[in-house]
Design a protein around this motif. Structure first.
Motif, mmCIF file in Angstrom:
data_model
loop_
_atom_site.group_PDB
_atom_site.id
_atom_site.type_symbol
_atom_site.label_atom_id
_atom_site.label_comp_id
_atom_site.label_asym_id
_atom_site.label_seq_id
_atom_site.Cartn_x
_atom_site.Cartn_y
_atom_site.Cartn_z
ATOM 1 N N TYR A 137 0.833 -1.204 0.000
ATOM 2 C CA TYR A 137 0.000 0.000 0.000
ATOM 3 C C TYR A 137 0.871 1.259 0.000
ATOM 4 O O TYR A 137 1.849 1.349 0.751
ATOM 5 C CB TYR A 137 -0.898 0.000 1.239
ATOM 6 N N PRO A 138 0.529 2.275 -0.836
ATOM 7 C CA PRO A 138 -0.593 2.327 -1.795
ATOM 8 C C PRO A 138 -0.174 2.039 -3.233
ATOM 9 O O PRO A 138 -0.858 2.436 -4.159
ATOM 10 C CB PRO A 138 -1.049 3.774 -1.649
ATOM 11 N N GLY A 142 -5.210 2.374 -4.077
ATOM 12 C CA GLY A 142 -5.531 3.208 -2.924
ATOM 13 C C GLY A 142 -6.767 2.741 -2.188
ATOM 14 O O GLY A 142 -7.198 1.593 -2.302
#
Length: 275
Positions: A137-138, A142
Motif C-alpha cells: 500500500y498504496p 488506494g
C-alpha cells in the motif's frame, strides 16, 4: 508398461477421484476448499506470470521491483476476470439454474456445486489481492480499491456460505469483464506504447465494456430485483441489505470512474485528431 504398474496408477487415480468427490467437491466442504484453492491458484498464476514475462518480455526485465509486482498482480486479476466473467455470463444468461421457466422454487435461494465453487474461487482471489494491496500500500491501489474489494468480498462470501442471492452476485461479477482491458491499458503504458493505435482502440473498448457491464447491467440487475422483490424480501435481513447496498455503492463508484474514462477517451481522441 507392466500390468502391476498400470494397476498402481489406476489405484492412485481412483483414490484421487474419491478425494475430490468426497471432500474437495462435497457440498459441505466446497465453500472452504474453493476459497483455499482460489488463493493457491493466485500464487500459481503470479509465479507463471513472472516466469513467462522474465523469459519473453523485454519490458519486464527493465522494470523496477514494484512494477514487476504490479505486472504479475495484474496478470492474476486478468485471469480471474476472464474466468469469473465467463462463468457469470453462463449462469445469468445461459444456464437454467436461475431461470424462471424451469423452477418452482425461489430464485434467490438457488445454488449448485458449480455456482458455489465459482464464488469460492473468486473469494480466494479477493483475499489474495487485498493482501497484496495492503502489503504494498498504496503502490498497488488506494482506498477505493480496498473499499471495492471489501464490499465485493463480503457480498460474495455471504452468497457462498448462505446460498442466498447467488444470481445477483453473478450479475455484479459480470462487471469483471472490464478488468482485462484496464490491465491492458496499464501494460501498454508501461511498455511505452501510450501513443500507439492499440492504446486508442483499447480505450474505446474500455468505454464500451464499462458502459455495458458496469452501468447498463447494474440497471438491469435492479430491474430484476424489482420484478422479484417478493422473493428478495424473504432473504435474511443481512442478505437483503447486501442486495441493495453493495450494488448501489459499487454503482456509484462505477459512475465516478466512468466519468474519468469518458474524459480520458475524449482527451486521447482529441490528440489523435490534432495529429
Amino acid at each position: 508398461m507392466s500390468s502391476p504398474s498400470l494397476q498402481t496408477i489406476k489405484s492412485y487415480h481412483h483414490q484421487a477421484q474419491h478425494l475430490v468427490n468426497s471432500y474437495l467437491l462435497a457440498d459441505p466442504f466446497i465453500p472452504y476448499t474453493s476459497v483455499l484453492t482460489g488463493i493457491f491458484l493466485c500464487k500459481v498464476v503470479y509465479d507463471l506470470c513472472h516466469f513467462i514475462s522474465n523469459s519473453h518480455s523485454k519490458t519486464y526485465i527493465i522494470l523496477t521491483k514494484i512494477q514487476r509486482i504490479e505486472w504479475n498482480n495484474r496478470g492474476i486479476s486478468t485471469v480471474h476476470a476472464l474466468f469469473i466473467s465467463a462463468l457469470s455470463l453462463y449462469f445469468v444468461f445461459c444456464s437454467d439454474l436461475f431461470s424462471d421457466r424451469w423452477h418452482n422454487d425461489l430464485v434467490v435461494f438457488r445454488s449448485s456445486r458449480l455456482s458455489s465453487l465459482g464464488l469460492g474461487l473468486s473469494i480466494g482471489y479477493f483475499i489474495a489481492d487485498l493482501g497484496m494491496i495492503f502489503w504494498k500500500y498504496p503502490a498497488l491501489g488506494g482506498l477505493e480499491y480496498i473499499v471495492h474489494h471489501s464490499l465485493s468480498g463480503v457480498a460474495v462470501a455471504y452468497s457462498l456460505f448462505s446460498g442466498e442471492g447467488q444470481l445477483y452476485t453473478y450479475m455484479v461479477l459480470i462487471s469483471e469483464i472490464t478488468t482485462p482491458e484496464i490491465n491492458l491499458r496499464w501494460y501498454l503504458d508501461t511498455a511505452g506504447m501510450k501513443k500507439s493505435m492499440a492504446y486508442v482502440v483499447n480505450g474505446v473498448f474500455i468505454f464500451l465494456a464499462w458502459l455495458v457491464a458496469r452501468i447498463l447491467l447494474f440497471i438491469y440487475m435492479f430491474y430484476h430485483v424489482y420484478l422479484h422483490y417478493n422473493q428478495v424480501m424473504r432473504m435474511h435481513i443481512f442478505g437483503y441489505a447486501l442486495v441493495f447496498g453493495v450494488p448501489a455503492a459499487l454503482g456509484i463508484m462505477n459512475l465516478i470512474w466512468f466519468g474519468k474514462i469518458v474524459r480520458g477517451v475524449k482527451k486521447t481522441l482529441a490528440k489523435r485528431c490534432e495529429c
